[in-house]
Design an enzyme around this catalytic site. Structure first.
Site, PDB file in Angstrom:
ATOM      1  N   GLU A 253       0.783  -1.331  -0.029  1.00  9.50           N
ATOM      2  CA  GLU A 253       0.032  -0.021   0.003  1.00  9.50           C
ATOM      3  C   GLU A 253       0.831   1.359   0.068  1.00  9.50           C
ATOM      4  OE1 GLU A 253      -3.888   0.063   1.297  1.00  9.50           O
ATOM      5  OE2 GLU A 253      -3.305   1.031   3.359  1.00  9.50           O
TER       6      GLU A 253
ATOM      7  N   LYS B 250       0.295   4.912   1.284  1.00 10.21           N
ATOM      8  CA  LYS B 250      -0.637   5.659   2.237  1.00 10.21           C
ATOM      9  C   LYS B 250       0.256   6.770   2.815  1.00 10.21           C
ATOM     10  CE  LYS B 250      -2.035   3.293   5.651  1.00 10.21           C
ATOM     11  NZ  LYS B 250      -2.893   2.535   6.640  1.00 10.21           N
TER      12      LYS B 250
ATOM     13  N   LYS C 101      -7.835   2.238  -3.152  1.00 12.63           N
ATOM     14  CA  LYS C 101      -8.270   2.107  -1.976  1.00 12.63           C
ATOM     15  C   LYS C 101      -9.109   3.305  -1.470  1.00 12.63           C
ATOM     16  CE  LYS C 101      -7.857  -0.076   2.164  1.00 12.63           C
ATOM     17  NZ  LYS C 101      -6.492  -0.006   2.824  1.00 12.63           N
TER      18      LYS C 101
ATOM     19  N   GLU D  42     -14.558  -6.102   1.694  1.00 14.01           N
ATOM     20  CA  GLU D  42     -13.875  -5.930   2.989  1.00 14.01           C
ATOM     21  C   GLU D  42     -14.811  -6.041   4.158  1.00 14.01           C
ATOM     22  OE1 GLU D  42     -10.971  -2.911   4.019  1.00 14.01           O
ATOM     23  OE2 GLU D  42     -12.017  -2.081   5.457  1.00 14.01           O
TER      24      GLU D  42
ATOM     25  N   ASN E 207     -10.405  -7.037   7.519  1.00 17.33           N
ATOM     26  CA  ASN E 207      -9.632  -5.972   7.908  1.00 17.33           C
ATOM     27  C   ASN E 207      -9.399  -6.329   9.719  1.00 17.33           C
ATOM     28  OD1 ASN E 207      -8.288  -3.787   8.667  1.00 17.33           O
ATOM     29  ND2 ASN E 207      -9.985  -2.392   7.394  1.00 17.33           N
TER      30      ASN E 207
ATOM     31  N   GLU F   1      -5.690  -7.849   6.161  1.00 21.74           N
ATOM     32  CA  GLU F   1      -5.582  -6.445   6.272  1.00 21.74           C
ATOM     33  C   GLU F   1      -5.183  -5.723   7.440  1.00 21.74           C
ATOM     34  OE1 GLU F   1      -9.300  -5.994   2.886  1.00 21.74           O
ATOM     35  OE2 GLU F   1      -8.728  -4.645   4.419  1.00 21.74           O
ATOM     36  N   SER F   2      -4.283  -5.079   7.584  1.00 18.60           N
ATOM     37  CA  SER F   2      -3.783  -4.276   8.749  1.00 18.60           C
ATOM     38  C   SER F   2      -3.481  -4.944   9.887  1.00 18.60           C
ATOM     39  CB  SER F   2      -5.104  -3.471   9.370  1.00 18.60           C
ATOM     40  OG  SER F   2      -5.940  -2.712   8.561  1.00 18.60           O
TER      41      SER F   2
END
Length: 266
Positions: free
Chosen positions: A63, A65, A125, A174, A195, A225-226
């Site tokens: 990603e 970001k 995103k 998601e 997530n 994710e994350s």
């Protein structure tokens, strides 16, 4: 979604709806849709993930970001094309580019520039709340979009996925809990993002993915994710059969994002 909720996701979605109204006034839907249909063919986002897994490699969606609501600015020296090239050299499978300006300091221009700097498929995103954004994503050159179950009702999820398919976009749907997963599984997309960050509170726990895994049927590809920040996190997920990862913050905090990718995934 209950309009009385005061969580972070609700605030973002409310602001996004206003942004879409302004965007439509500046450039009508028909014009954006025509640009989407005229765009060069998309890169195969889902296919790239499956090819990496088939080769025995973790499929890494790396990603780009600049900031987040919970952590503030993550990277002062922010050069999306250079970051994209660094990720590609390090073996990333796909890119994810934040385009939300207010909360994540993103930009549509970042997506365009990052995609032009590499050959990887790119996920936009963004907080998709309107069909306009689906067409806009393809017009910008995105190869995939994110649909956040917690931000949309069932009718919106179905319509937006159908529109994405018409434009040739892959969909990463998601979820964060079992109720959202059940709703996501009504869609056709094989890509199920779990997530580990609760978008209502922004708290993070890897148990979000681990607890939902038994509820994901065969034929779907889980993307965790994350919260993936250490090699042991990757090893834990892979030991449980999770082979696809969306990671951003861990890479944004190191001088060379590609080196960060190599350090995390080996």
């Amino acid at each position: 979604m209950d309009p009385k909720r005061t969580d972070i996701l609700a605030r973002i979605v409310a602001d996004k709806a206003e942004e879409v109204i302004a965007a439509q006034l500046a450039r009508p839907y028909d014009e954006v849709a025509a640009a989407a249909r005229a765009a060069p063919p998309p890169r195969d986002f889902a296919g790239a993930i499956e090819a990496a897994v088939a080769a025995g490699r973790p499929a890494v969606i790396a990603e780009i970001k600049r900031a987040s609501p919970s952590k503030g600015v993550l990277r002062e020296a922010f050069d999306p094309p250079a970051i994209a090239a660094s990720y590609e050299r390090a073996g990333a499978t796909c890119l994810s580019v934040l385009t939300d300006a207010k909360y994540f300091h993103g930009s549509n221009d970042y997506l365009v520039a990052a995609r032009a700097a590499c050959s990887l498929p790119v996920l936009r995103k963004e907080f998709i709340v309107d069909e306009y954004q689906v067409a806009e994503s393809r017009a910008l050159g995105a190869d995939a979009i994110l649909l956040i179950v917690g931000a949309l009702d069932d009718g919106q999820l179905a319509r937006f996925e159908q529109r994405a398919r018409e434009f040739g976009l892959a969909v990463l749907v998601e979820v964060h809990d079992a109720g959202e997963l059940a709703r996501a599984l009504t869609l056709a997309t094989p890509l199920i993002g779990i997530n580990n960050r609760n978008l209502k509170t922004f708290n993070v726990s890897l148990s979000a993915t681990l607890d939902l895994l038994p509820k994901v049927p065969a034929g779907r590809r889980v993307v965790t994710e994350s919260g993936i920040s250490l090699p042991k996190d990757v090893a834990l997920m892979r030991s449980r059969g999770v082979q696809a990862f969306l990671v951003g913050e861990a890479f944004m905090r190191v001088p060379d994002p590609g080196a960060g990718l190599k350090a995390l995934f080996g």
